[in-house]
Scaffold this active site. Structure first.
Site, short mmCIF file in Angstrom:
data_model
loop_
_atom_site.label_atom_id
_atom_site.label_comp_id
_atom_site.label_asym_id
_atom_site.label_seq_id
_atom_site.Cartn_x
_atom_site.Cartn_y
_atom_site.Cartn_z
N ASN A 82 0.59 -1.35 0.00
CA ASN A 82 -0.07 -0.01 -0.15
C ASN A 82 0.70 1.39 -0.03
O ASN A 82 0.32 2.29 -0.50
CB ASN A 82 -0.94 -0.09 1.45
CG ASN A 82 -1.42 1.19 1.69
OD1 ASN A 82 -2.28 1.77 0.93
ND2 ASN A 82 -1.00 1.95 2.64
N SER A 134 -4.58 3.72 -8.58
CA SER A 134 -5.14 5.08 -8.38
C SER A 134 -5.81 5.36 -9.37
O SER A 134 -5.57 4.71 -10.61
CB SER A 134 -4.08 6.10 -8.34
OG SER A 134 -4.58 7.56 -8.34
N TYR A 147 3.83 9.81 -11.01
CA TYR A 147 2.87 8.87 -10.14
C TYR A 147 1.92 8.28 -11.13
O TYR A 147 1.62 6.76 -11.03
CB TYR A 147 2.28 9.94 -9.26
CG TYR A 147 1.24 9.35 -8.68
CD1 TYR A 147 1.67 8.54 -7.42
CD2 TYR A 147 -0.12 9.37 -8.64
CE1 TYR A 147 0.62 8.33 -6.44
CE2 TYR A 147 -0.88 8.75 -7.55
CZ TYR A 147 -0.74 8.34 -6.42
OH TYR A 147 -1.54 7.67 -5.59
N ALA A 148 1.29 8.87 -12.21
CA ALA A 148 0.32 8.05 -12.96
C ALA A 148 1.03 6.82 -13.70
O ALA A 148 0.41 5.98 -13.85
CB ALA A 148 -0.19 9.02 -14.06
N ALA A 149 2.12 7.18 -14.37
CA ALA A 149 2.75 5.85 -14.98
C ALA A 149 3.10 4.78 -14.11
O ALA A 149 2.84 3.77 -14.21
CB ALA A 149 4.01 6.30 -15.60
N SER A 150 3.68 4.93 -12.93
CA SER A 150 3.78 3.99 -11.83
C SER A 150 2.60 3.24 -11.41
O SER A 150 2.62 2.02 -11.36
CB SER A 150 4.52 4.76 -10.61
OG SER A 150 3.53 5.23 -9.78
N LYS A 151 1.45 3.89 -11.41
CA LYS A 151 0.20 3.19 -10.88
C LYS A 151 -0.17 2.40 -12.21
O LYS A 151 -0.93 1.25 -12.04
CB LYS A 151 -0.70 4.38 -10.33
CG LYS A 151 -0.46 4.88 -9.16
CD LYS A 151 -0.26 4.11 -7.97
CE LYS A 151 -0.18 4.67 -6.57
NZ LYS A 151 -0.26 3.65 -5.64
N1 LIG Z 1 -4.98 9.38 -0.65
C1 LIG Z 1 -5.68 9.24 -2.12
O1 LIG Z 1 -6.55 10.22 -2.40
C2 LIG Z 1 -5.13 8.15 -2.72
C3 LIG Z 1 -5.66 7.88 -4.14
C4 LIG Z 1 -5.26 6.96 -4.99
C5 LIG Z 1 -4.37 6.05 -4.37
N2 LIG Z 1 -3.81 6.14 -3.29
C6 LIG Z 1 -2.60 5.32 -2.85
O2 LIG Z 1 -3.16 4.73 -1.47
C7 LIG Z 1 -2.09 4.42 -1.03
C8 LIG Z 1 -1.83 4.72 0.52
O3 LIG Z 1 -1.52 6.13 0.37
P1 LIG Z 1 -2.19 7.21 1.55
O4 LIG Z 1 -3.65 7.83 0.70
O5 LIG Z 1 -2.75 6.49 2.82
O6 LIG Z 1 -1.31 8.42 1.68
P2 LIG Z 1 -0.56 8.71 2.95
O7 LIG Z 1 -1.24 8.98 4.13
O8 LIG Z 1 0.36 9.83 2.58
O9 LIG Z 1 0.27 7.30 3.13
C9 LIG Z 1 1.11 6.88 2.12
C10 LIG Z 1 2.23 5.55 2.96
O10 LIG Z 1 3.21 5.32 1.91
C11 LIG Z 1 4.39 5.34 2.84
N3 LIG Z 1 5.52 5.39 2.03
C12 LIG Z 1 5.88 6.59 1.09
N4 LIG Z 1 7.09 6.34 0.72
C13 LIG Z 1 7.65 5.20 1.23
C14 LIG Z 1 8.94 4.57 0.96
N5 LIG Z 1 9.80 5.11 0.45
N6 LIG Z 1 8.99 3.24 1.70
C15 LIG Z 1 8.13 3.04 2.60
N7 LIG Z 1 6.84 3.56 2.70
C16 LIG Z 1 6.60 4.74 1.89
C17 LIG Z 1 4.18 6.39 3.69
O11 LIG Z 1 5.12 6.12 4.89
P3 LIG Z 1 5.60 7.28 6.12
O12 LIG Z 1 4.33 7.37 7.00
O13 LIG Z 1 6.83 6.63 6.54
O14 LIG Z 1 5.80 8.50 5.34
C18 LIG Z 1 2.83 6.32 4.32
O15 LIG Z 1 2.51 5.44 5.09
C19 LIG Z 1 -0.79 4.79 -1.65
O16 LIG Z 1 -0.36 3.77 -2.73
C20 LIG Z 1 -1.38 5.89 -2.79
O17 LIG Z 1 -0.79 6.24 -3.91
C21 LIG Z 1 -4.06 7.34 -2.49
#
Ligand SMILES: NC(=O)c1ccc[n+]([C@@H]2O[C@H](COP(=O)([O-])OP(=O)(O)OC[C@H]3O[C@@H](n4cnc5c(N)ncnc54)[C@H](OP(=O)(O)O)[C@@H]3O)[C@@H](O)[C@H]2O)c1
Length: 235
Positions: A82, A134, A147-151
């Site tokens: 995640n 995403s 970001y878009a390409a990775s997802k």
């Molecule tokens: N929120 C949205 O609107 C949304 C929409 C689409 C997709 N997503 C996806 O949902 C997932 C969870 O994100 P979230 O929305 O909960 O956002 P978030 O609150 O910013 O959480 C992101 C998480 O990823 C971790 N992370 C980032 N870089 C990392 C690294 N190098 N190594 C290990 N952990 C890392 C962060 O760890 P730290 O706490 O240590 O920083 C945090 O726990 C992500 O994959 C995101 O792309 C989110």
């Protein structure tokens, strides 16, 4: 008793908004949860969660992370990579470092974790992989091309893995949220993105976790990316 009860799950990015909700739902469903964070001290994760420090950019350490879970808990049945990253950038401003960092966390880490975990799941005849994509994988989104390409790359992994492991009890799907509030990533989105959501509000981490649990519980669902986007996309 559900097929998930008593299973062992690994959730990365567990101290983010969606991560915490996922951990809570999986524990509520009776799974043992191993949760990764970059700062284990003071993580605020509940007692009983096996908290492990891991940086998803440390690619060489990721197979060892899976092996450690298998050793400590006997198996790894449910993988939810995640953790996600990506600074907001225009095309012109996206540096090679931005690109590499997003790919490393959002695509390479899920691949390496799945590569380490899925063969053992197949050998045991049960496994669940849920990738966290995403809406940006389809629309390009608001964060940037990296970001878009990775997802979008996760879609290829879903297709490859689901088709090869379905017959051995392993399902592989992705959930693709948009604009989830109470998260680091969602709260950084521009106001116009939020204003364009048909349901008129951001999503909640608990809503992501509810759908994630339903997808993980369903052994007939595989090879799918399910959008959770408040109606943004007509699919
Ligand atoms: N929120 C949205 O609107 C949304 C929409 C689409 C997709 N997503 C996806 O949902 C997932 C969870 O994100 P979230 O929305 O909960 O956002 P978030 O609150 O910013 O959480 C992101 C998480 O990823 C971790 N992370 C980032 N870089 C990392 C690294 N190098 N190594 C290990 N952990 C890392 C962060 O760890 P730290 O706490 O240590 O920083 C945090 O726990 C992500 O994959 C995101 O792309 C989110």
């Amino acid at each position: 008793m559900s097929e998930l009860e008593g299973r062992v799950a690994l959730v990365t990015g567990a101290t983010g908004g969606i991560g915490r909700a996922l951990v809570a739902r999986l524990r509520g469903a009776g799974l043992t949860v191993v949760a990764t964070t970059r700062r284990a001290e003071g993580s605020g994760l509940p007692d009983g969660v096996d908290v492990v420090e891991a940086d998803m950019r440390q690619a060489d350490a990721l197979p060892g992370l899976v092996a450690a879970v298998q050793e400590r808990h006997g198996a790894l049945d449910v993988l939810v990579p995640n953790a996600g990253a990506g600074e907001r950038r225009s095309l012109e401003d996206t540096t090679r470092e931005d690109w590499d960092a997003a790919l490393a966390v959002n695509l390479t880490a899920p691949f390496l974790l799945a590569q380490a975990a899925v063969p053992a799941m197949a050998a045991r005849g049960f496994g669940r992989v849920l990738l966290v994509s995403s809406v940006a994988a389809f629309t390009g989104g608001a964060i940037g091309p990296h970001y878009a390409a990775s997802k979008a790359g996760l879609q290829g992994l879903v297709g490859f893995l689901s088709s090869r492991y379905a017959a051995r009890g392993v399902t592989v799907n992705a959930i693709a949220p948009a604009a989830i509030g109470g998260t680091g990533m969602g709260d950084a989105l521009p106001a116009e993105t939020v204003a364009a959501i048909p349901v008129g509000r951001t999503g909640e981490p608990a809503e992501v976790a509810d759908l994630a649990l339903a997808m993980l519980a369903n052994g007939y669902l595989t090879g799918k990316t399910v959008l959770l986007d408040g109606g943004m996309l007509p699919r």
